[in-house]
Design an enzyme around this catalytic site. Structure first.
Site, PDB file in Angstrom:
ATOM      1  N   SER A  55      71.243 -34.531  26.370  1.00 53.24           N
ATOM      2  CA  SER A  55      72.096 -34.767  27.296  1.00 53.24           C
ATOM      3  C   SER A  55      72.418 -36.195  27.480  1.00 53.24           C
ATOM      4  CB  SER A  55      72.204 -35.567  29.203  1.00 53.24           C
ATOM      5  OG  SER A  55      70.758 -36.200  29.305  1.00 53.24           O
ATOM      6  N   LYS A  92      70.543 -42.019  31.852  1.00 52.39           N
ATOM      7  CA  LYS A  92      72.165 -42.088  31.168  1.00 52.39           C
ATOM      8  C   LYS A  92      72.465 -43.211  30.533  1.00 52.39           C
ATOM      9  CE  LYS A  92      71.914 -37.286  32.433  1.00 52.39           C
ATOM     10  NZ  LYS A  92      71.263 -36.773  32.066  1.00 52.39           N
TER      11      LYS A  92
END
Length: 147
Positions: A55, A92
């Site tokens: 990701s 993230k």
């Protein structure tokens, strides 16, 4: 955890061009550089975590990389963080956009996560460095022995 003995390496005073070599590429600094000082801003509040998943591929963070994470740093807009969302750890980018805080992936195949309630997300630290092995060997072997 105290850092103990410094790990010193020679530091060249010139930069390495990503294009053509510089004629002044053999200048060595008088001092040695301690990698602990680079990687560990707050040694007692820093930990390493291994990455799984893609990701964050757009930020050059890939499966198998190690992240140096500083628990003492306060997360701010643009920082890459380790967070816990619904009991699961994730890495993230922490972004303030359109009046809200978001956990943003660096891969378009993944969806951003809007933080609607601060009680639902816990920030476990700010990623300060990515340890990415370009020639597989020691890091990969070390991590395999820990599995």
């Amino acid at each position: 955890m105290p850092t103990g003995t410094p790990f010193l390496l020679p530091l060249f005073s010139c930069t390495v061009p990503a294009g053509f070599p510089s004629p002044a590429s053999d200048h060595l600094e008088d001092e040695l550089f301690d990698l602990n000082r680079l990687l560990l801003r707050h040694p007692d509040a820093t930990y390493l975590v291994r990455v799984s998943g893609e990701s964050m591929a757009g930020a050059e963070i890939h499966t198998g990389d190690l992240l140096a994470v500083d628990k003492q740093m306060e997360a701010d807009h643009g920082h890459i963080v380790v967070a816990v969302v619904e009991g699961e750890c994730t890495v993230k980018q922490f972004v303030y956009q359109k009046g809200s805080w978001w956990l943003m992936p660096a891969n378009p195949a993944y969806k951003p996560y809007q933080i609607r309630d601060t009680d639902e997300v816990s920030i476990w630290g700010v990623v300060t460095h990515v340890l990415h092995e370009l020639v597989p060997g020691k890091l990969a072997a070390l991590l395999r022995t820990r599995d």
